[in-house]
Enzyme design. Structure first.
Site, PDB file in Angstrom:
ATOM      1  N   ARG A  50       0.847  -1.198   0.000  1.00  0.00           N
ATOM      2  CA  ARG A  50       0.000   0.000   0.000  1.00  0.00           C
ATOM      3  C   ARG A  50       0.878   1.242   0.000  1.00  0.00           C
ATOM      4  O   ARG A  50       1.130   1.853   1.042  1.00  0.00           O
ATOM      5  CB  ARG A  50      -0.914  -0.020   1.226  1.00  0.00           C
ATOM      6  CG  ARG A  50      -1.859  -1.222   1.241  1.00  0.00           C
ATOM      7  CD  ARG A  50      -2.500  -1.398   2.601  1.00  0.00           C
ATOM      8  NE  ARG A  50      -3.394  -2.559   2.617  1.00  0.00           N
ATOM      9  CZ  ARG A  50      -3.953  -3.056   3.715  1.00  0.00           C
ATOM     10  NH1 ARG A  50      -3.695  -2.509   4.889  1.00  0.00           N
ATOM     11  NH2 ARG A  50      -4.753  -4.100   3.659  1.00  0.00           N
ATOM     12  N   ASP A  52       2.301   5.007  -0.395  1.00  0.00           N
ATOM     13  CA  ASP A  52       1.739   6.286   0.042  1.00  0.00           C
ATOM     14  C   ASP A  52       1.491   7.228  -1.125  1.00  0.00           C
ATOM     15  O   ASP A  52       1.943   6.993  -2.252  1.00  0.00           O
ATOM     16  CB  ASP A  52       2.683   6.966   1.037  1.00  0.00           C
ATOM     17  CG  ASP A  52       2.734   6.239   2.370  1.00  0.00           C
ATOM     18  OD1 ASP A  52       1.782   5.504   2.677  1.00  0.00           O
ATOM     19  OD2 ASP A  52       3.736   6.419   3.091  1.00  0.00           O
ATOM     20  N   TYR A 110      12.995  -1.450  -2.939  1.00  0.00           N
ATOM     21  CA  TYR A 110      12.665  -0.039  -3.121  1.00  0.00           C
ATOM     22  C   TYR A 110      13.919   0.726  -3.531  1.00  0.00           C
ATOM     23  O   TYR A 110      15.043   0.336  -3.182  1.00  0.00           O
ATOM     24  CB  TYR A 110      12.145   0.580  -1.829  1.00  0.00           C
ATOM     25  CG  TYR A 110      10.712   0.278  -1.482  1.00  0.00           C
ATOM     26  CD1 TYR A 110       9.669   1.096  -1.933  1.00  0.00           C
ATOM     27  CD2 TYR A 110      10.383  -0.796  -0.661  1.00  0.00           C
ATOM     28  CE1 TYR A 110       8.351   0.831  -1.596  1.00  0.00           C
ATOM     29  CE2 TYR A 110       9.065  -1.071  -0.325  1.00  0.00           C
ATOM     30  CZ  TYR A 110       8.060  -0.250  -0.790  1.00  0.00           C
ATOM     31  OH  TYR A 110       6.752  -0.517  -0.456  1.00  0.00           O
ATOM     32  N   ARG A 198      11.688   5.744   3.685  1.00  0.00           N
ATOM     33  CA  ARG A 198      11.888   7.201   3.614  1.00  0.00           C
ATOM     34  C   ARG A 198      12.621   7.729   4.842  1.00  0.00           C
ATOM     35  O   ARG A 198      13.389   8.699   4.755  1.00  0.00           O
ATOM     36  CB  ARG A 198      10.534   7.887   3.446  1.00  0.00           C
ATOM     37  CG  ARG A 198       9.907   7.632   2.071  1.00  0.00           C
ATOM     38  CD  ARG A 198       8.415   7.880   2.060  1.00  0.00           C
ATOM     39  NE  ARG A 198       8.108   9.264   2.388  1.00  0.00           N
ATOM     40  CZ  ARG A 198       6.879   9.725   2.628  1.00  0.00           C
ATOM     41  NH1 ARG A 198       5.838   8.871   2.558  1.00  0.00           N
ATOM     42  NH2 ARG A 198       6.667  10.986   2.911  1.00  0.00           N
TER      43      ARG A 198
END
Length: 504
Positions: A50, A52, A110, A198
């Site tokens: 999911r 952002d 990522y 992040r």
């Protein structure tokens, strides 16, 4: 009814993330609507990750169920003709109805991109974070090394995270500067907490600018506090590159860090629905949490019976770890025997047997004999042809126990050196059912001793479960003595196994 898996790429700039939102357009909402129109039925996708608002993806995964007869591999082409240009399906395929994108073991990858130059570049503004301070990439690499492995990443997740368990594993974490002034942080792991990537990027950024020393990252991990880490960098620099699903369970998972060391054995899950956990080291304050997590991991991976041993004997009868209640099962006894230097042929019983090294073309036959002899034996290993090959390369000996031309059993010996002493480990010995209780086991032990003597070994050693009275009696009669008791194994039974069957 069939289930279709989609691999999805999207530019997240114009979307309020993946998940359905009451106040904005999401990728999930667009897919639901477009699929429903295409297939003429109500469709609701289930996404793997999911992402952002503003986060991009090259390989997110989702599934949906449909009664439509369109072939699964053709749906991507029909769907792409209807989707907006910032969402594209890379592939589609039919998968089993019980395949769930969030309940499979996978590696997520990522990338976070930082444009590091004096002046921003407009064409990169939607896909990179701009930093005009010079970044020391070598120091960022040093800092990244502290995060590799299994750790509690509580410092690297948003405080309001819904995750009860904040332990995750990072398999690799690299930092590279490209010729285009873009510093790419690439991270692969078994899962990530809310905003974890992040925050890691923000922390490494502070190392790159000199605000943190590389070794401070270890202190941040130890703090287990969000306030200790760096800022959460903007979403636009983050891209979900891929999700690689595990095709087969790892036979063993061994983990060691400053807080715990354990071994999770999964090679028995598929053939026997059994898993084994050995906790070699763990701080008292972490023990209950670690044991609960490992038991649940084994159950989720398909184990019905999970056996757990702790080197410090902290498990008790009836103790609960989450939903799992422990019952005492067995312990291993270490046994050894000094090798007789004068072992003559006349010392052997009348029923003469030989040890014949296993030939490559006989491996499948040997494995069948092994499974017959050891399938129900407590704590027995599960061999396959690959394991035989690997262990032979490390010096392990695989034998047939034969009488004349008849193969009556199997034997595995492993050379070992400890405290300067040469010894031979009896890793397993098994007699086929039709030849048991005829004295062949004791004869085979003498042959193993004879072989070990030719290899210069001073001792024969083995382990046996205390509940395996037949084997223990055999070894004691052959002159083996118990020298050490290992920690008790406790077991629990998982009902997740039955639930999976019912859902399937």
């Amino acid at each position: 009814m069939k289930r279709v898996k989609l691999v999805i790429a999207y530019d997240g700039t114009n979307y309020h993330g993946w998940q359905l939102q009451p106040n904005g357009l999401s990728v999930e909402a667009v897919l639901n609507q477009t699929l429903s129109e295409l297939l003429k039925e109500s469709i609701a996708v289930i996404g793997a990750s999911r992402t952002d608002s503003g986060v991009h993806a090259l390989g997110n995964v989702a599934v949906f169920d449909t009664k439509n007869r369109m072939p699964g591999d053709k749906i991507c082409f029909a769907l792409n003709q209807r989707l907006p240009e910032d969402i594209r399906i890379q592939s589609s395929e039919e998968v089993p109805l019980n395949w769930h994108p969030r309940k499979q073991n996978c590696t997520k990858t990522y990338e976070y991109k930082i444009l590091n130059r004096k002046i921003d570049m407009p064409v990169n503004r939607l896909y990179t974070y701009f930093c005009y301070f010079p970044l020391d990439v070598e120091k960022m690499k040093q800092a990244a090394s502290y995060l590799i492995g299994e750790h509690d990443f509580k410092s690297f997740c948003t405080v309001r995270t819904q995750a009860e368990e904040t332990v995750r594993t990072i398999y690799s974490l690299t930092v590279e500067r490209g010729a285009d002034d873009i510093v790419t942080i690439r991270i692969c792991g078994n899962g990530f907490l809310y905003n974890m990537v992040r925050i890691i990027a923000g922390t490494l950024l502070r190392v790159g600018t000199g605000l943190y020393q590389p070794e401070h990252v270890e202190e941040i991990l130890d703090a287990r506090s969000r306030q200790a880490a760096g800022p959460t960098l903007p979403a636009k620099g983050l891209t979900l590159k891929s999700l690689e699903y595990e095709k087969a369970l790892q036979p063993e998972i061994a983990v060691s860090n400053k807080y715990w060391k354990y071994l999770l054995v999964q090679r028995e899950i598929v053939p026997k629905k059994k898993a084994y956990v050995v906790i070699w080291r763990c701080e008292d304050g972490e023990f209950h949490r670690l044991a609960t997590r490992l038991i649940h991991q084994a159950a989720r991976n398909g184990a019905r019976w999970i056996y757990v041993a702790d080197s410090n004997d902290r498990i008790r009868e009836g103790q609960s770890f989450g939903y799992y209640q422990m019952r005492k099962s067995y312990c291993y006894l270490e046994m050894e025997k000094e090798i007789v230097r004068t072992l003559y042929e006349e010392n052997l019983p009348e029923r003469q047997i030989r040890l014949c090294l296993l030939e490559k073309e006989e491996r499948q036959e040997w494995l069948a004999s092994y499974n017959e002899a050891f399938f129900d034996v407590l704590g027995s290993a599960t061999y396959d042809e690959r394991m035989i090959q690997e262990q032979e390369q490390t010096g392990c000996f695989f034998f047939w126990i034969t009488k004349e031309a008849t193969k009556i059993g199997i034997l595995v010996l492993l050379p070992k050196k400890e405290d300067g002493m040469e010894m031979m480990v009896i890793d397993m010995i098994g007699i086929k059912k039709e030849f048991r209780n005829q004295g062949y086991g004791g004869n085979a032990l003498l042959r193993a001793e004879e072989f070990a003597k030719t290899r210069g070994a001073n001792k024969l050693v083995l382990i046996v479960a205390d509940r395996n009275q037949e084997a223990r009696h055999l070894y004691e009669n052959a002159g083996f003595q118990v020298i050490r008791k290992r920690p008790d194994f406790f077991y629990t039974e998982s009902d997740l196994f039955d639930k999976k069957d019912r859902k399937a």
